[in-house]
Design an enzyme around this catalytic site. Structure first.
Site, short mmCIF file in Angstrom:
data_model
loop_
_atom_site.label_atom_id
_atom_site.label_comp_id
_atom_site.label_asym_id
_atom_site.label_seq_id
_atom_site.Cartn_x
_atom_site.Cartn_y
_atom_site.Cartn_z
N LEU A 1 0.65 -1.06 0.32
CA LEU A 1 -0.08 -0.67 -0.26
C LEU A 1 1.07 1.20 0.02
O LEU A 1 0.49 1.96 -0.70
CB LEU A 1 -0.50 -0.51 0.34
CG LEU A 1 -1.97 -1.02 0.74
CD1 LEU A 1 -3.03 -0.84 2.83
CD2 LEU A 1 -2.59 -1.10 0.14
N THR B 1 9.95 6.67 2.64
CA THR B 1 11.75 5.57 3.40
C THR B 1 11.06 4.48 2.97
O THR B 1 9.73 3.56 2.85
CB THR B 1 11.49 5.98 4.99
OG1 THR B 1 10.43 5.31 5.61
CG2 THR B 1 11.15 7.40 5.24
N ASP C 1 15.55 2.35 9.12
CA ASP C 1 15.24 1.49 10.21
C ASP C 1 14.44 2.19 11.17
O ASP C 1 14.46 3.57 12.08
CB ASP C 1 16.42 1.28 11.09
CG ASP C 1 16.22 0.27 11.73
OD1 ASP C 1 14.89 -0.49 11.62
OD2 ASP C 1 17.43 -0.13 12.44
N ASN D 1 2.67 3.57 7.72
CA ASN D 1 2.45 2.80 6.65
C ASN D 1 3.08 1.14 7.49
O ASN D 1 2.64 -0.09 6.72
CB ASN D 1 2.53 3.14 5.48
CG ASN D 1 2.12 1.10 3.91
OD1 ASN D 1 0.99 1.33 4.74
ND2 ASN D 1 3.50 1.27 3.65
N SER E 1 -3.21 0.76 10.41
CA SER E 1 -3.31 -1.17 11.23
C SER E 1 -3.96 -1.85 10.83
O SER E 1 -3.32 -2.45 8.83
CB SER E 1 -4.53 -0.44 11.67
OG SER E 1 -4.87 -1.41 13.10
N TYR F 1 0.27 -10.35 15.42
CA TYR F 1 0.09 -9.20 14.65
C TYR F 1 -0.79 -8.27 14.49
O TYR F 1 -1.01 -7.45 15.10
CB TYR F 1 0.36 -9.95 13.36
CG TYR F 1 -0.21 -9.03 12.20
CD1 TYR F 1 0.64 -8.27 11.65
CD2 TYR F 1 -1.80 -8.98 11.83
CE1 TYR F 1 -0.18 -7.46 10.72
CE2 TYR F 1 -2.09 -7.83 10.79
CZ TYR F 1 -0.91 -7.14 9.87
OH TYR F 1 -1.79 -6.37 8.95
N LYS G 1 -1.41 -4.35 15.66
CA LYS G 1 -1.86 -3.35 15.61
C LYS G 1 -3.46 -3.02 16.07
O LYS G 1 -3.64 -2.20 15.64
CB LYS G 1 -2.66 -4.16 13.67
CG LYS G 1 -1.93 -4.57 12.98
CD LYS G 1 -0.82 -3.14 12.30
CE LYS G 1 -0.36 -3.19 11.21
NZ LYS G 1 0.20 -2.61 10.59
N THR H 1 -1.45 -7.04 -2.54
CA THR H 1 0.11 -6.66 -2.51
C THR H 1 0.84 -7.91 -1.92
O THR H 1 -0.11 -9.16 -2.22
CB THR H 1 0.55 -5.63 -1.56
OG1 THR H 1 -0.27 -6.32 0.00
CG2 THR H 1 -1.21 -5.11 -1.05
#
Length: 279
Positions: A16, A34, A58, A85, A136, A150, A154, A185
Site C-alpha cells: 500500500l 522511506t 530503520d 504505513n 493498522s 500481529y 495492530k 499486495t
C-alpha cells in the site's frame, strides 16, 4: 490556491505504501518516502527529484527516525501528511513465537509508529496543521486464529490513534487510523510473512488458518490503487473520520464483531453492573 501537499510515508517500497506514493506523484504532490533499503525505493520509484525524496530508514532506531523526519522537513520546508504505513505480518500461536520475534514485531509495527509521531509532532504543532494517518488492520478489530501477535500490534496502533486524535486536536492536527482488509499486495506471500520455525503439531487450527491466508495471496479482493485514492481523499475532507475501514471484507468482519460484542455486553450486563458499591 494550491492543493498539493508534502507527504512523509514509511514502508513506501512495496504494498500500500508503494501504491500511495505512486498515486501521489501522479497527482503532483511532494513525497518523502522511506524504506529499510534505499535501493528498493529507487528501483520502484526512481531517483530523488525536486518533488521526491527517497530515504533509507530503520524505524526501530529512534535517532535515525528523528534525523530522517528532520531531513524531509528541511528538504521540502514543511510536512502536511505523515503516513505510518511500514509493518509486516507475523503468524503463529503465542508459544510458537520467540520473545525476540514477538518484540521485533512490536518494535517495527508499534514503536516505529511511535518514533515517527514523536518527531513529526513538533513540526506539525509549529505549523498549526497536519494529518497523521496510521495504517493498522482489520485484525485490530476482528482477529483471526493464528495471528495473535500481529493482531496485538495492530490493535496498539488503532488504540494509540484514538487517543492521539484527542491529544492533538487543539493544535489543528488531525489523525486517522486506516484498517484495511485483504489487498492484492505481497503481504501474504511466504517470503513476507514471519511464521513459526518450529510449528507445534497440536495447533492444527492455527496451521489451517495460515494455509487459508497463504492461499489468498494474489487473490485478495482489495485494489491497492483504490486504497491509495481513498487515503488521499481523507486528507481533503474537512472532517475526516478517526477510523476508516478499507475493503468489503474489513467492513463485514467489523460488523460481525460489533454484533457479537453487543450480544456479549447484553448477556453479561448483570455481572458487569454487580461490581459497584451498594447504594
Amino acid at each position: 490556491m494550491s492543493t498539493t501537499k508534502t507527504w512523509f510515508i514509511t514502508g513506501a517500497s512495496q504494498g500500500l505504501g508503494l501504491a500511495l506514493t505512486q498515486h501521489l506523484r501522479h497527482l503532483g504532490h511532494r513525497v518523502a518516502a522511506t524504506s529499510r533499503r534505499l535501493s528498493s525505493l529507487t528501483a520502484a520509484l526512481g531517483p530523488a527529484s525536486a518533488d521526491f525524496l527517497p530515504l533509507q530508514l530503520d524505524l526501530t532506531d529512534d535517532a535515525a527516525v528523528r534525523a530522517t523526519v528532520t531531513q524531509a522537513h528541511a528538504h521540502f520546508g514543511r510536512l502536511d501528511v505523515v503516513v505510518n504505513n511500514a509493518g509486516y505480518g507475523i503468524g503463529g500461536s503465542i508459544e510458537e513465537l520467540s520473545d525476540a520475534e514477538t518484540r521485533q514485531a512490536f518494535d517495527v509495527n508499534v514503536f516505529g509508529t511511535f518514533n515517527v509521531i514523536r518527531h513529526a509532532l513538533p513540526l506539525l504543532r509549529a505549523a498549526g496543521a497536519g494529518h497523521i494517518i496510521n495504517v493498522s488492520s482489520i485484525a485490530a478489530r476482528a482477529g483471526a486464529t493464528g495471528w495473535a501477535v500481529y493482531g496485538a500490534t495492530k490493535a496498539a496502533v488503532s488504540a494509540l490513534t484514538e487517543v492521539l486524535v484527542q491529544d492533538v486536536a487543539g493544535f489543528g492536527i488531525r489523525a486517522t487510523v486506516v484498517e484495511p482488509g485483504g489487498f492484492r499486495t505481497n503481504f501474504l506471500s511466504a517470503d513476507s510473512l514471519v511464521l513459526p520455525r518450529q510449528p507445534i503439531e497440536a495447533y492444527a487450527d492455527v496451521r489451517a488458518s495460515h494455509a487459508r491466508y497463504l492461499q489468498l495471496h494474489g487473490q485478495q479482493g482489495g485494489d491497492p490503487a483504490k486504497a491509495a485514492a481513498a487515503i488521499v481523499r481523507l486528507t481533503q475532507e474537512p472532517n475526516p473520520p478517526l477510523h476508516l475501514l478499507l475493503g468489503q471484507d474489513a467492513y463485514n468482519r467489523a460488523q460481525t464483531k460489533l454484533d457479537a460484542l453487543q450480544q456479549e455486553l447484553t448477556a453479561w450486563r448483570g455481572l458487569t453492573e454487580s461490581t459497584g458499591f451498594a447504594q
